[in-house]
Design a protein around this motif. Structure first.
Motif, PDB file in Angstrom:
ATOM      1  N   SER A 286      -6.831  -7.145  -5.656  1.00  0.00           N
ATOM      2  CA  SER A 286      -8.213  -6.815  -5.289  1.00  0.00           C
ATOM      3  C   SER A 286      -8.346  -5.367  -4.839  1.00  0.00           C
ATOM      4  CB  SER A 286      -8.691  -7.747  -4.165  1.00  0.00           C
ATOM      5  OG  SER A 286      -7.856  -7.630  -3.026  1.00  0.00           O
ATOM      6  N   GLY A 287      -7.314  -4.566  -5.133  1.00  0.00           N
ATOM      7  CA  GLY A 287      -7.356  -3.153  -4.780  1.00  0.00           C
ATOM      8  C   GLY A 287      -6.326  -2.802  -3.725  1.00  0.00           C
ATOM      9  N   PRO A 288      -5.899  -1.525  -3.679  1.00  0.00           N
ATOM     10  CA  PRO A 288      -4.922  -1.081  -2.674  1.00  0.00           C
ATOM     11  C   PRO A 288      -5.455  -1.273  -1.257  1.00  0.00           C
ATOM     12  CG  PRO A 288      -5.178   0.557  -4.415  1.00  0.00           C
ATOM     13  CD  PRO A 288      -6.282  -0.440  -4.604  1.00  0.00           C
ATOM     14  N   PHE A 289      -4.555  -1.555  -0.338  1.00  0.00           N
ATOM     15  CA  PHE A 289      -4.934  -1.823   1.054  1.00  0.00           C
ATOM     16  C   PHE A 289      -5.657  -0.634   1.683  1.00  0.00           C
ATOM     17  CE2 PHE A 289      -3.486  -1.370   5.571  1.00  0.00           C
ATOM     18  CZ  PHE A 289      -4.370  -2.290   6.103  1.00  0.00           C
ATOM     19  N   LEU A 290      -5.229   0.603   1.364  1.00  0.00           N
ATOM     20  CA  LEU A 290      -5.872   1.768   1.965  1.00  0.00           C
ATOM     21  C   LEU A 290      -7.337   1.850   1.564  1.00  0.00           C
ATOM     22  CD1 LEU A 290      -5.600   4.269   3.724  1.00  0.00           C
ATOM     23  CD2 LEU A 290      -4.860   5.559   1.706  1.00  0.00           C
ATOM     24  N   GLU A 291      -7.641   1.511   0.315  1.00  0.00           N
ATOM     25  CA  GLU A 291      -9.037   1.512  -0.133  1.00  0.00           C
ATOM     26  C   GLU A 291      -9.858   0.504   0.661  1.00  0.00           C
ATOM     27  OE1 GLU A 291      -9.717   1.039  -4.282  1.00  0.00           O
ATOM     28  OE2 GLU A 291      -8.491   2.784  -4.855  1.00  0.00           O
ATOM     29  N   LYS A 292      -9.273  -0.641   0.940  1.00  0.00           N
ATOM     30  CA  LYS A 292      -9.967  -1.669   1.720  1.00  0.00           C
ATOM     31  C   LYS A 292     -10.226  -1.164   3.143  1.00  0.00           C
ATOM     32  CE  LYS A 292      -7.749  -5.468  -0.805  1.00  0.00           C
ATOM     33  NZ  LYS A 292      -6.830  -6.617  -0.701  1.00  0.00           N
ATOM     34  N   ALA A 293      -9.243  -0.460   3.706  1.00  0.00           N
ATOM     35  CA  ALA A 293      -9.407   0.075   5.052  1.00  0.00           C
ATOM     36  C   ALA A 293     -10.521   1.112   5.098  1.00  0.00           C
ATOM     37  CB  ALA A 293      -8.089   0.677   5.542  1.00  0.00           C
ATOM     38  N   ILE A 294     -10.604   1.922   4.028  1.00  0.00           N
ATOM     39  CA  ILE A 294     -11.662   2.942   3.961  1.00  0.00           C
ATOM     40  C   ILE A 294     -13.034   2.273   3.830  1.00  0.00           C
ATOM     41  CG2 ILE A 294     -12.587   4.855   2.594  1.00  0.00           C
ATOM     42  CD1 ILE A 294      -9.667   5.522   1.821  1.00  0.00           C
ATOM     43  N   LYS A 295     -13.117   1.273   2.958  1.00  0.00           N
ATOM     44  CA  LYS A 295     -14.392   0.546   2.792  1.00  0.00           C
ATOM     45  C   LYS A 295     -14.787  -0.141   4.094  1.00  0.00           C
ATOM     46  CE  LYS A 295     -13.910  -0.319  -2.183  1.00  0.00           C
ATOM     47  NZ  LYS A 295     -13.674  -1.351  -3.239  1.00  0.00           N
ATOM     48  N   PHE A 296     -13.812  -0.676   4.799  1.00  0.00           N
ATOM     49  CA  PHE A 296     -14.094  -1.321   6.088  1.00  0.00           C
ATOM     50  C   PHE A 296     -14.688  -0.307   7.068  1.00  0.00           C
ATOM     51  CE2 PHE A 296     -12.466  -1.723  10.440  1.00  0.00           C
ATOM     52  CZ  PHE A 296     -13.133  -2.878  10.851  1.00  0.00           C
ATOM     53  N   GLY A 297     -14.059   0.866   7.157  1.00  0.00           N
ATOM     54  CA  GLY A 297     -14.540   1.894   8.069  1.00  0.00           C
ATOM     55  C   GLY A 297     -15.923   2.374   7.710  1.00  0.00           C
ATOM     56  N   ALA A 298     -16.154   2.564   6.394  1.00  0.00           N
ATOM     57  CA  ALA A 298     -17.477   3.022   5.948  1.00  0.00           C
ATOM     58  C   ALA A 298     -18.523   1.970   6.257  1.00  0.00           C
ATOM     59  CB  ALA A 298     -17.437   3.332   4.454  1.00  0.00           C
TER      60      ALA A 298
END
Length: 553
Positions: A286-298
């Motif tokens: 479902s995508g790299p973990f860092l991308e998920k962390a960035i989306k979470f922050g945004a």
């Protein structure tokens, strides 16, 4: 430099003028006068002057002409030169205009004779000055250099971490110099820590423990805006406790995905608890973990910005579930170091060759930092060195014959080698990026292009005699190991502990146990059937954990 350090220790300078003189003398040409200068300074050689009148201007340099200014003043005093004529003499010496010096000679000799000086002595003085013209140095320049050298030397001696951090900051765009200064830090016993979002500044800086911390601005792909966003938020809200805390708080327009990826690769997030670099790039589909962390922050920032104050005047808290932190294997040491070098340009947390320190210390006689020096090329003997291949290319000549080249580096430098004909065929199997190699070879003269005419200068090439995998060297070249144990430590529990270490490393190498008493009397006990595999970590464990001496043969 090591040479200047050696001469200054012998000189024992006690006034600033000594430093100025040494700065002027430590160059090709006047170097030969340094022993006399030191001997006269220390009273081991008599200070003499060709004429008593010369003492006024040569006393500070113990009777040796060192500066152009001394010659200018002496020409005025001895021969009656005007200031303008003395300046012409300075220019003639500084620019090595020997034709002009020849024109000035009769005037100098005539002036000396007119002032009552012995003509033969005047001839000698002028002859010395002609030789002096080849290395004449301006005292004002030497003074400036000496002031800077003294100031930086003082800073390096008394504020070593701050000084080295400043030096690396000013060379931040030259990765070779940064590497050199990092090695100097290690030589000084000073640790250079990798980048850390909770401690690093934009530039290299010193932390509360006196350690040098890598600057975030030195990481490729991390712009000044991203660094400012991180540092400003850290100052305002305190340290970050996780990647989620980071992405919730910083300006994600300034610190974009590329910047955060580079930070993760460089190890800038390593201080976060229960995290490692591989996690940030782990993709579960479902995508790299860092991308998920960035989306979470945004998402958190967007929700926080749109939240409304309640009817009773209380701000509503934004509650968003944090993405699941993936469970995955850590990157291997080589992979981590390789990624680190890609974004920083140097190995920070270690070096791929650290695992071979013992091998290189025992079986290598040179490193790549000096292999290409003229001094090394003059030695006809065989050189042995080790390194890791960083680049390889396989090509074809115009006559359709295969050849190739590879670049190999160690902790001190790198070097490129080209292989043709039989050498290429023989060693091609070893030409692969990230291969660790042990190489033996010699410098040989070769007249390029086959032209042996005398006018074609002979060049030198490094001829490879053999290439082996570095991983195999310790085992292949070690027949036995001898472990020395003091007699008082020959106890069942110690023997059992040693045996445990050895049993975990079966192989073909013989083991000898040497027992030694207080008087130095020893007895060797040779194992008939017991064999081990000599590995660096085993040797270090026996030395560090058991405190026993280990020798390889």
């Amino acid at each position: 430099s090591a040479g200047m350090q050696k001469h200054l220790r012998a000189l024992k300078p006690d006034k600033f003028a000594d430093l100025i003189a040494m700065n002027a003398l430590y160059r090709p040409g006047p170097l030969k006068y340094i022993p006399n200068f030191i001997a006269r300074k220390n009273g081991e050689e008599e200070i003499t002057y060709d004429l008593p009148e010369m003492e006024e201007y040569l006393a500070e340099t113990y009777g040796i002409s060192v500066y152009q200014e001394q010659v200018m003043r002496l020409s005025q005093k001895l021969a009656g030169f005007t200031k303008g004529e003395a300046d012409v003499l300075r220019k003639a010496m500084g620019k090595k205009i020997f034709a002009l010096l020849a024109k000035l000679k009769p005037k100098f000799l005539g002036g000396c004779e007119k002032n009552g000086h012995d003509l033969e002595i005047a001839e000698k003085i002028w002859s010395d000055w002609e030789e002096f013209a080849e290395y004449a140095f301006n005292k004002s320049h030497s003074t400036c250099y000496s002031v800077v050298a003294f100031q930086t030397g003082y800073l390096k001696a008394n504020y070593p971490a701050e000084y080295m951090a400043s030096v690396m900051t000013h060379n931040m765009n030259d990765i070779k110099k940064v590497t050199f200064f990092m090695d100097e830090c290690r030589r000084m016993g000073m640790q250079v820590l990798g980048p850390d979002v909770n401690e690093s500044q934009f530039k290299f800086a010193v932390n509360d423990k006196g350690e040098v911390r890598f600057g975030l601005g030195a990481i490729k792909g991390v712009g000044e805006g991203a660094v400012e966003a991180i540092i400003n938020e850290r100052k305002e809200g305190g340290k970050f406790n996780s990647i989620f805390d980071l992405t919730k708080r910083i300006d994600l327009r300034a610190a974009n995905k590329k910047a955060l990826e580079s930070l993760a690769i460089s190890g800038a997030f390593d201080s976060f608890e229960d995290s490692h670099r591989a996690q940030y790039f782990h993709d579960d589909g479902s995508g790299p973990f860092l991308e998920k962390a960035i989306k979470f922050g945004a998402g958190f920032q967007a929700a926080e910005n749109s939240s409304q104050v309640s009817l009773f005047g209380e701000a509503s808290d934004v509650q968003l579930p944090e993405p699941h932190v993936p469970v995955c294997e850590k990157w291997g040491n080589i992979q981590e170091l390789k990624a680190e070098k890609e974004v920083v340009g140097v190995y920070i947390s270690g070096h791929p060759l650290n695992d071979f320190d013992l091998v290189m210390k025992r079986f290598c006689n040179i490193h790549l930092g000096v292999l290409e020096t003229e001094e090394a090329k003059k030695n006809p003997g065989e050189y042995k060195f080790a390194g890791i291949i960083t680049a390889v290319q396989h090509r074809m000549t115009k006559t359709n014959k295969p050849w190739g080249f590879f670049e190999i580096e160690d902790k001190h430098g790198s070097m490129e080698f080209r292989l043709f004909g039989e050498d290429y065929t023989k060693f091609r199997q070893y030409l692969d990026v990230e291969f660790f190699l042990y190489i033996r070879g010699v410098w040989k003269e070769r007249r390029w292009g086959g032209n042996k005419a005398d006018e074609v200068p002979a060049e030198k090439e490094f001829k490879l005699n053999s290439v082996e995998l570095l991983n195999d060297i310790l085992e292949n070249k070690t027949n036995s190991i001898t472990i020395t144990m003091p007699l008082k430590e020959v106890q069942p529990e110690n023997i059992s502990e040693l045996k445990t270490f050895l049993n975990d490393n079966p192989g073909n190498c013989k083991v000898n146990l040497r027992v030694i008493d207080k008087k130095g009397t020893w007895v060797d006990m040779h194992s008939k059937n017991f064999r081990i595999k000599p590995e660096q970590q085993l040797i270090y464990d026996i030395q560090d954990q058991l405190g026993l001496e280990v020798k390889l043969k």
